[in-house]
Design a protein around this motif. Structure first.
Motif, PDB file in Angstrom:
ATOM      1  N   GLU A  57       0.879  -1.098   0.077  1.00 23.18           N
ATOM      2  CA  GLU A  57       0.075   0.071  -0.143  1.00 23.18           C
ATOM      3  C   GLU A  57       0.673   1.211   0.074  1.00 23.18           C
ATOM      4  N   VAL A  58       0.510   2.033  -0.503  1.00 20.88           N
ATOM      5  CA  VAL A  58       1.008   3.423  -0.659  1.00 20.88           C
ATOM      6  C   VAL A  58       0.914   4.202   0.794  1.00 20.88           C
ATOM      7  N   THR A  59       1.962   4.727   1.378  1.00 22.78           N
ATOM      8  CA  THR A  59       1.919   5.200   2.671  1.00 22.78           C
ATOM      9  C   THR A  59       1.553   6.599   2.659  1.00 22.78           C
ATOM     10  N   ASP A  60       1.097   6.975   3.814  1.00 20.75           N
ATOM     11  CA  ASP A  60       0.669   8.456   3.938  1.00 20.75           C
ATOM     12  C   ASP A  60       1.747   9.448   3.402  1.00 20.75           C
ATOM     13  N   GLU A  61       3.234   9.045   4.088  1.00 19.10           N
ATOM     14  CA  GLU A  61       4.206   9.792   3.456  1.00 19.10           C
ATOM     15  C   GLU A  61       4.376   9.856   1.924  1.00 19.10           C
ATOM     16  N   GLU A  62       4.093   8.663   1.385  1.00 15.70           N
ATOM     17  CA  GLU A  62       4.258   8.795   0.089  1.00 15.70           C
ATOM     18  C   GLU A  62       3.354   9.366  -0.670  1.00 15.70           C
ATOM     19  N   LEU A  63       2.135   9.515  -0.200  1.00 14.34           N
ATOM     20  CA  LEU A  63       1.074  10.326  -0.652  1.00 14.34           C
ATOM     21  C   LEU A  63       1.289  11.859  -0.512  1.00 14.34           C
ATOM     22  N   ALA A  64       1.949  12.151   0.712  1.00 14.82           N
ATOM     23  CA  ALA A  64       2.308  13.588   1.031  1.00 14.82           C
ATOM     24  C   ALA A  64       3.400  14.127   0.330  1.00 14.82           C
TER      25      ALA A  64
END
Length: 91
Positions: A57-64
């Motif tokens: 899954e794409v992490t929150d950090e990657e999304l940010a």
């Protein structure tokens, strides 16, 4: 591009709002573009599902990070566009 006429049922209020915005001549183009955008979203959703299946899954950090990069590109584009518009007061 070849076209074909179809019958589509839409909520009347929505259809009339769109027709008022784009005019009767632009209604079909507007609907076709909306369908194309939805298909792009569907394909992107499928790709994200595949990607997460392969890589997690794409992490929150990657999304940010991706959002920060998108905003930076958007600002760069806006800056370039602003510089390319001639100053109307100078004339």
């Amino acid at each position: 591009m070849a076209t074909k006429k179809y019958t589509v049922t839409l909520p009347e209020d929505l259809a009339e709002e769109i027709r008022a915005e784009v005019g009767s001549g632009g209604f079909s183009r507007y609907v076709a573009q909306a369908i194309e955008r939805q298909r792009e979203r569907d394909h992107l959703h499928e790709f994200v599902g595949w990607w997460e299946g392969e890589h997690g899954e794409v992490t929150d950090e990657e999304l940010a990070g991706a959002e920060a990069e998108r905003l930076a590109v958007q600002r760069l584009h806006a800056d370039r566009k602003a510089r390319s518009v001639p100053d109307r007061k100078a004339g």
